[in-house]
Design an enzyme around this catalytic site. Structure first.
Site, PDB file in Angstrom:
ATOM      1  N   ASP A   1      57.988  54.410  12.873  1.00  0.00           N
ATOM      2  CA  ASP A   1      56.986  54.837  13.840  1.00  0.00           C
ATOM      3  C   ASP A   1      55.687  54.330  13.230  1.00  0.00           C
ATOM      4  O   ASP A   1      55.178  54.912  12.272  1.00  0.00           O
ATOM      5  CB  ASP A   1      56.962  56.362  13.967  1.00  0.00           C
ATOM      6  CG  ASP A   1      55.989  56.783  15.051  1.00  0.00           C
ATOM      7  OD1 ASP A   1      54.872  56.250  15.073  1.00  0.00           O
ATOM      8  OD2 ASP A   1      56.345  57.626  15.879  1.00  0.00           O
ATOM      9  N   HIS A   2      55.164  53.237  13.749  1.00  0.00           N
ATOM     10  CA  HIS A   2      54.084  52.570  13.004  1.00  0.00           C
ATOM     11  C   HIS A   2      52.822  53.417  12.893  1.00  0.00           C
ATOM     12  O   HIS A   2      51.997  53.192  12.017  1.00  0.00           O
ATOM     13  CB  HIS A   2      53.784  51.174  13.571  1.00  0.00           C
ATOM     14  CG  HIS A   2      52.950  51.171  14.818  1.00  0.00           C
ATOM     15  ND1 HIS A   2      53.470  51.396  16.055  1.00  0.00           N
ATOM     16  CD2 HIS A   2      51.620  50.979  15.008  1.00  0.00           C
ATOM     17  CE1 HIS A   2      52.503  51.329  16.960  1.00  0.00           C
ATOM     18  NE2 HIS A   2      51.369  51.085  16.345  1.00  0.00           N
TER      19      HIS A   2
ATOM     20  N   HIS B   1      54.946  58.420  18.674  1.00  0.00           N
ATOM     21  CA  HIS B   1      53.635  58.488  18.012  1.00  0.00           C
ATOM     22  C   HIS B   1      52.942  59.845  18.205  1.00  0.00           C
ATOM     23  O   HIS B   1      52.430  60.438  17.259  1.00  0.00           O
ATOM     24  CB  HIS B   1      52.710  57.393  18.541  1.00  0.00           C
ATOM     25  CG  HIS B   1      53.318  56.027  18.541  1.00  0.00           C
ATOM     26  ND1 HIS B   1      54.166  55.593  17.554  1.00  0.00           N
ATOM     27  CD2 HIS B   1      53.198  54.996  19.403  1.00  0.00           C
ATOM     28  CE1 HIS B   1      54.539  54.346  17.824  1.00  0.00           C
ATOM     29  NE2 HIS B   1      53.976  53.964  18.934  1.00  0.00           N
TER      30      HIS B   1
END
Ligand code: BG6
Length: 494
Positions: free
Chosen positions: A189-190, A252
């Site tokens: 999950d950047h 996110h």
């Protein structure tokens, strides 16, 4: 990320990038490698194998990598041999992901590189491919003896989306788990790689000031806004299956919510942190009636006329997919009971920013708070752009009049790190190579996040809920304002 870690402290390894000619590799992975190389944060013995379906020579593939670095790196391309050292051991490998025989060739290549470049059998398989390819690739890696973890290590990095609902995520997980063990799996999950997101735990647990007031006695509500100016940009086919709910909220936004709401972990070990995050996800309650769904129509963004979502490429003209979501949810536990968490995210908004606002309760209506105009204290955590924190409080305006004005204390991350803070993918790649998985999501986090999302998606489906059109360049439709205004609050925009 501080430059205290020398490359020699990392195990040798080969980074194998599936989807090497794709968008993610070009925009994020190669520039991240370039910057890690400049900061001496790559292993001394390191190789890159770029795997793609197109036919390409090593030279052409390298030239494309250099072009992506020039276009997308946060630091300017220097062209110096030293900065391109990470491509010293580089191979492009053409592979049809469904051609089982091709994987034998890949294994042979990797084993050969181990001899040439002393990479000792360690591998990171980065699946920067469309989600339907995750399981087939993992199965082939296992079938060809590339997923074993004996004497050397193998790790697989999986991009989102991890499934499109709980059921599909469970199926995908059982395939992946039949090939790699949980500790070998890095689900990206950047947002967790962003500096300010990592700062959230430090802010909460390294300061005396915040923890005592971080609860329903002092906090009135929390807002999380992720606004984007872009539309779906060539990703229509993917987005038609996802929509904003699956694309942004499931991962996110819920991840950020867990970091804001979690209890202090017993220590900083990866599993201790993940355990606390899971408890938050399990405590989430949402009434699907409190979820607003919108879709951008035509409008003006950044002074440019833009088309409606249903006019974008590979989007059905009669689509009902949402590009905007606003919702109210509660974390039903002792700390947060009664505190609403409002979240909203959308494409084609007037500006791009991601921000958390913690709004504190007003003081009793005596003394200064008789005056209804006085603002409550706000703690604003700006994730991007210009990552920073500011705290808004009330102070006396200098002078003889007794008026009170809101003032703020500001902290900008750039003042500590210089303007060029590392990109999320730099941190994430570095962590995979050193076997640190705290910034990746564990299976049960994904599972509970899908449970939450599925309730809303099922409700929309059953009620045939329309995605109401909002003009591109606005903050979503009126229902989103109504959602918060009907509670006597409003969205903060900084
Ligand atoms: C991705 C979504 O995960 O995050 C995209 O798929 C979105 O739709 C992107 O644009 C936003 O990321 P960032 O880092 O630009 O805020």
């Amino acid at each position: 990320m501080q430059n205290t870690q020398q490359s020699s402290s990392l195990n040798p390894c080969i980074l194998v990038i599936f989807g090497a000619t794709g968008d993610l590799a070009g925009r994020k992975l190669y520039p991240a490698l370039y910057n890690l190389a400049q900061d001496q944060l790559l292993p001394e013995c390191f190789a890159v194998v770029a795997v793609g379906r197109k036919a390409k020579s090593n030279q052409d593939a390298q030239a494309d990598i250099i072009e992506s670095i020039k276009a997308f790196s946060r630091t300017e391309y220097t062209g110096s041999d030293e900065d391109l050292e990470f491509l010293k051991c580089f191979h492009y490998f053409q592979l049809d992901f469904y051609d089982s025989a091709g994987y034998a060739g890949l294994k042979k290549l990797l084993d050969g590189i181990d001899q040439q470049c002393q990479t000792e059998g360690n591998r990171v398989f980065f699946l920067a491919v469309a989600p339907e390819h995750f399981a087939p690739i993992a199965l082939e890696l296992k079938a060809h003896g590339m997923a074993h973890n004996q004497g050397s290590w193998q790790r697989v990095v999986i991009e989102k989306p991890f499934g499109h609902d709980l059921e599909s995520a469970q199926k995908l997980n059982s395939v992946i788990r039949s090939t790699f063990a949980e500790e070998q799996i890095y689900r990206i999950d950047h947002y967790l790689g962003k500096e300010m997101v990592q700062n959230l735990m430090v802010l909460r647990f390294a300061n005396t000031l915040f923890e005592p007031v971080w609860n329903n006695k002092y906090i009135d509500h929390v807002q999380i806004t992720f606004a984007e100016t872009v539309g779906v940009e060539g990703r229509g086919a993917y987005y038609e299956k996802a929509g904003a709910l699956r694309d942004m909220v499931q991962n996110h936004m819920l991840q950020l919510l867990t970091l804001i709401a979690m209890e202090p972990p017993v220590d900083l070990a990866t599993e201790s942190i993940r355990d606390e995050k899971v408890k938050v996800l399990r405590s989430l309650k949402v009434n699907p009636e409190n979820v607003v769904r919108g879709q951008y129509g035509p409008g003006v963004v950044d002074a440019q006329q833009v088309v409606a979502y249903n006019q974008e490429q590979r989007v059905a003209p009669d689509t009902n997919v949402e590009t905007f979501v606003a919702l109210k949810t509660y974390v039903e536990n002792f700390r947060w009971a009664g505190v609403p968490f409002y979240m909203r995210t959308g494409k084609r908004m007037p500006k791009k920013y991601s921000e958390i606002v913690i709004s504190f309760k007003k003081l009793p209506g005596v003394l200064y708070f008789r005056d209804e105009q006085l603002d409550p204290n706000l703690l604003v955590i700006r994730v991007q752009p210009d990552a920073g924190i500011f705290f808004k409080f009330n102070a006396k305006k200098p002078g003889t009049e007794h008026s009170i004005v809101p003032v703020s204390m500001d902290f900008s991350e750039s003042s500590l790190a210089g303007f060029n803070t590392p990109e999320a993918y730099e941190r994430l790649l570095f962590d995979v190579m050193r076997g640190e998985s705290a910034l990746f999501t564990r299976w049960d986090e994904v599972q509970y996040a899908w449970q939450f999302i599925d309730q809303i998606a099922r409700h929309w489906h059953a009620a045939n809920a329309p995605a109401v059109v909002y003009p591109a360049g606005s903050f979503g439709q009126a229902q989103a304002d109504y959602l918060i205004r009907s509670d006597g609050r409003e969205w903060h925009e900084y």
